[in-house]
Design a protein around this motif. Structure first.
Motif, mmCIF file in Angstrom:
data_model
loop_
_atom_site.group_PDB
_atom_site.id
_atom_site.type_symbol
_atom_site.label_atom_id
_atom_site.label_comp_id
_atom_site.label_asym_id
_atom_site.label_seq_id
_atom_site.Cartn_x
_atom_site.Cartn_y
_atom_site.Cartn_z
ATOM 1 N N GLY A 271 4.538 -11.458 -3.346
ATOM 2 C CA GLY A 271 3.949 -10.774 -4.645
ATOM 3 C C GLY A 271 3.122 -9.935 -4.754
ATOM 4 O O GLY A 271 2.656 -8.653 -4.962
ATOM 5 N N ALA A 272 1.762 -9.412 -3.759
ATOM 6 C CA ALA A 272 1.227 -8.100 -2.882
ATOM 7 C C ALA A 272 1.328 -7.611 -2.727
ATOM 8 O O ALA A 272 1.232 -5.994 -3.368
ATOM 9 C CB ALA A 272 0.179 -9.289 -2.709
ATOM 10 N N PHE A 273 2.990 -7.636 -2.115
ATOM 11 C CA PHE A 273 3.287 -6.419 -1.386
ATOM 12 C C PHE A 273 4.321 -5.791 -2.359
ATOM 13 O O PHE A 273 3.769 -4.670 -2.185
ATOM 14 C CB PHE A 273 4.560 -6.832 -0.350
ATOM 15 N N VAL A 274 4.976 -6.601 -3.268
ATOM 16 C CA VAL A 274 5.871 -5.819 -4.387
ATOM 17 C C VAL A 274 4.643 -5.372 -5.164
ATOM 18 O O VAL A 274 5.356 -4.060 -6.067
ATOM 19 C CB VAL A 274 7.161 -6.476 -4.185
ATOM 20 N N TRP A 275 3.637 -6.143 -5.427
ATOM 21 C CA TRP A 275 3.197 -5.739 -6.535
ATOM 22 C C TRP A 275 2.380 -4.403 -6.568
ATOM 23 O O TRP A 275 2.614 -2.839 -7.089
ATOM 24 C CB TRP A 275 2.141 -6.564 -7.415
ATOM 25 N N ARG A 276 1.792 -3.635 -5.226
ATOM 26 C CA ARG A 276 1.257 -2.458 -4.637
ATOM 27 C C ARG A 276 2.586 -1.218 -4.628
ATOM 28 O O ARG A 276 2.542 -0.450 -5.019
ATOM 29 C CB ARG A 276 0.808 -3.076 -3.599
ATOM 30 N N LEU A 277 3.693 -1.718 -4.246
ATOM 31 C CA LEU A 277 4.203 -1.245 -3.968
ATOM 32 C C LEU A 277 5.181 -1.163 -5.092
ATOM 33 O O LEU A 277 4.834 0.699 -5.577
ATOM 34 C CB LEU A 277 5.708 -1.416 -3.131
ATOM 35 N N SER A 278 5.088 -1.420 -6.295
ATOM 36 C CA SER A 278 5.581 -0.887 -7.957
ATOM 37 C C SER A 278 4.308 -0.506 -8.622
ATOM 38 O O SER A 278 4.414 0.526 -8.931
ATOM 39 C CB SER A 278 5.437 -2.779 -8.641
ATOM 40 N N GLN A 279 2.942 -0.297 -8.060
ATOM 41 C CA GLN A 279 1.836 0.530 -8.200
ATOM 42 C C GLN A 279 2.265 1.924 -8.035
ATOM 43 O O GLN A 279 1.223 2.654 -8.633
ATOM 44 C CB GLN A 279 0.507 0.270 -8.149
ATOM 45 N N GLY A 280 3.512 2.119 -6.918
ATOM 46 C CA GLY A 280 2.888 3.439 -6.136
ATOM 47 C C GLY A 280 2.169 4.075 -5.187
ATOM 48 O O GLY A 280 2.318 4.505 -4.456
ATOM 49 N N ARG A 281 1.780 2.705 -4.708
ATOM 50 C CA ARG A 281 1.037 2.021 -3.256
ATOM 51 C C ARG A 281 1.934 2.630 -2.260
ATOM 52 O O ARG A 281 3.067 1.947 -2.150
ATOM 53 C CB ARG A 281 0.014 1.029 -3.330
ATOM 54 N N ASP A 282 1.556 3.011 -1.285
ATOM 55 C CA ASP A 282 2.047 3.414 0.072
ATOM 56 C C ASP A 282 2.683 2.303 0.762
ATOM 57 O O ASP A 282 1.492 0.978 0.832
ATOM 58 C CB ASP A 282 2.091 4.566 1.228
ATOM 59 N N PRO A 283 3.407 2.115 1.782
ATOM 60 C CA PRO A 283 3.152 0.769 2.333
ATOM 61 C C PRO A 283 2.684 0.197 2.828
ATOM 62 O O PRO A 283 2.256 -1.246 3.017
ATOM 63 C CB PRO A 283 4.864 1.016 2.940
ATOM 64 N N GLU A 284 2.279 0.779 3.516
ATOM 65 C CA GLU A 284 0.460 0.094 5.003
ATOM 66 C C GLU A 284 -0.564 -0.007 3.820
ATOM 67 O O GLU A 284 -0.654 -1.560 3.900
ATOM 68 C CB GLU A 284 0.091 1.967 5.214
ATOM 69 N N THR A 285 -0.771 0.605 2.173
ATOM 70 C CA THR A 285 -1.652 -0.191 1.451
ATOM 71 C C THR A 285 -1.205 -1.465 1.397
ATOM 72 O O THR A 285 -1.948 -2.620 1.014
ATOM 73 C CB THR A 285 -2.062 0.762 1.122
ATOM 74 N N ALA A 286 0.214 -1.389 0.410
ATOM 75 C CA ALA A 286 0.977 -2.369 -0.022
ATOM 76 C C ALA A 286 0.930 -3.526 1.367
ATOM 77 O O ALA A 286 0.252 -4.661 0.724
ATOM 78 C CB ALA A 286 2.067 -2.361 -0.565
ATOM 79 N N PHE A 287 0.750 -3.556 2.560
ATOM 80 C CA PHE A 287 1.055 -4.317 3.535
ATOM 81 C C PHE A 287 -0.415 -4.988 3.582
ATOM 82 O O PHE A 287 -0.091 -6.183 4.099
ATOM 83 C CB PHE A 287 1.941 -4.130 5.035
ATOM 84 N N ARG A 288 -1.701 -4.203 3.416
ATOM 85 C CA ARG A 288 -2.967 -4.935 3.996
ATOM 86 C C ARG A 288 -2.758 -5.920 2.410
ATOM 87 O O ARG A 288 -4.136 -7.101 2.505
ATOM 88 C CB ARG A 288 -4.209 -3.726 3.790
ATOM 89 N N SER A 289 -3.113 -5.792 0.909
ATOM 90 C CA SER A 289 -2.763 -6.584 0.622
ATOM 91 C C SER A 289 -1.771 -7.816 -0.165
ATOM 92 O O SER A 289 -2.724 -9.116 -0.097
ATOM 93 C CB SER A 289 -2.518 -5.615 -1.380
ATOM 94 N N ALA A 290 -0.647 -7.664 0.798
ATOM 95 C CA ALA A 290 -0.072 -8.549 1.444
ATOM 96 C C ALA A 290 -0.338 -9.549 2.240
ATOM 97 O O ALA A 290 -0.747 -10.770 2.009
ATOM 98 C CB ALA A 290 1.005 -8.454 2.042
ATOM 99 N N VAL A 291 -1.519 -8.960 3.344
ATOM 100 C CA VAL A 291 -1.968 -10.006 3.705
ATOM 101 C C VAL A 291 -2.920 -10.548 3.467
ATOM 102 O O VAL A 291 -3.322 -11.742 3.683
ATOM 103 C CB VAL A 291 -2.569 -8.976 5.563
ATOM 104 N N ALA A 292 -3.935 -9.733 2.629
ATOM 105 C CA ALA A 292 -5.187 -10.519 1.987
ATOM 106 C C ALA A 292 -4.410 -11.369 1.329
ATOM 107 O O ALA A 292 -5.392 -12.999 1.462
ATOM 108 C CB ALA A 292 -6.019 -9.941 0.939
ATOM 109 N N ALA A 293 -4.033 -11.634 0.189
ATOM 110 C CA ALA A 293 -2.852 -12.203 -0.375
ATOM 111 C C ALA A 293 -2.388 -13.821 0.404
ATOM 112 O O ALA A 293 -2.627 -14.876 -0.698
ATOM 113 C CB ALA A 293 -2.057 -11.859 -1.031
#
Length: 324
Positions: A271-293
């Motif tokens: 959920g955090a991964f796709v949420w960040r991607l939907s905001q236009g974040r790059d995959p690495e940034t989205a990945f960091r949010s995913a691990v934290a979530a």
């Protein structure tokens, strides 16, 4: 009354999730689990669960928006719908004749071990699973994301998620799949944008045992090279997670938290991964949010999902990714 996607907070690209086999998650605790004994339990908690719905619930908790499409039937289905609507998650329920399944989680207080019992789910007719696809097709917005997650109930063909991926491609959306077995193999044969396998699932996909860090990295990269997925997020529990893409492979450890429940942690990650991607974040940034979530949810009791403040706090604790 079910919410409409128009009530979703503004994001760069819309997100739709599909859960064909949701479960009413019931969780409780008992001092000890002993066979043949009547075990008195503590307070219980009930949540609307299942892969795609938990992804949408996570996005909602983090301040984003996603439309959750799910199948529901019987008295359990009615309760499920009420709980999801009470959380304010935009949703569309596809009616089925069978009764929505339940899952049951028991925490053993003395050992801190967790026991999970997941029921199979109702039998679907062809008309019912096709209705789920039709509802999804009418809800996909070009440029957005389609997250299909969870097991398939009886009566649903193994290529169901492959059909979801085709629908997404045809509508100009990016497909994300989180499942296992033949359903996962069929979906990857179609090709998806993002897949989130476990170590066991990745091993099955590449047809060999993965016994070292390098073998894990090579296998994740192999799925990208094959064209099975543009992004492969390998989740490894306490050992962290790996992200493979055309840009290369990176690994992150998980932050140190006191794990209370594994239920929903993988869904929170996605959920955090796709949420960040939907905001236009790059995959690495989205990945960091995913691990934290994922870690923030594992630190919550029972079937409770993470909050934005918890995810942001854990993100700050993550080191720079290891690159291969």
């Amino acid at each position: 009354m079910a919410s409409d996607i128009s009530s979703r907070p503004a994001t760069a690209q819309p997100i739709v999730t599909l859960t064909i086999n949701p479960a009413l998650d019931i969780s409780t605790s008992t001092p000890r689990v002993i066979k043949d004994h009547k075990m008195r339990c503590g307070p219980s908690r009930i949540d609307p669960g299942g892969g795609g719905v938990n992804v949408a619930r996570t996005i909602h908790k983090l301040g984003g928006g996603a439309l959750a499409i799910y199948a529901a039937g019987g008295l359990t289905g009615a309760t499920y719908r009420q709980l999801l609507e009470a959380e304010g998650v935009p949703s569309l329920a596809v009616p089925i004749a069978g009764t929505t399944r339940e899952s049951f989680t028991v925490d053993e207080n003395e050992s801190s071990e967790q026991f999970r019992f997941v029921l199979q789910g109702p039998e679907f007719s062809e008309a019912e699973w096709r209705s789920c696809l039709a509802t999804l097709e009418g809800s996909i917005i070009p440029g957005g994301y389609v997250v299909a997650s969870g097991s398939l109930p009886p009566g649903v063909p193994t290529d169901f998620y492959a059909q979801v991926a085709r629908l997404a491609h045809r509508r100009g959306a990016r497909s994300i799949v989180d499942t296992s077995g033949e359903a996962l193999t069929d979906a990857l044969a179609e090709g998806v944008y993002l897949v989130k396998p476990s170590l066991r699932e990745l091993s099955e996909l590449v047809g060999r045992e993965l016994t070292s860090e390098q073998s894990e990295v090579d296998a994740a990269a192999e799925l990208v090279t094959r064209g099975s997925a543009q992004l492969v997020a390998l989740t490894l529990g306490e050992a962290g997670a790996v992200l493979a893409s055309a840009a290369g492979v990176i690994r992150l450890p998980v932050p140190q938290v006191r794990v209370q429940s594994a239920v929903g942690a993988g869904d929170a990650f996605l959920g955090a991964f796709v949420w960040r991607l939907s905001q236009g974040r790059d995959p690495e940034t989205a990945f960091r949010s995913a691990v934290a979530a994922g870690s923030a949810t594992a630190a919550k009791p029972a079937t409770e999902m993470c909050a934005l403040t918890e995810v942001e706090a854990l993100e700050k604790l993550l080191p720079e990714a290891t690159r291969y």
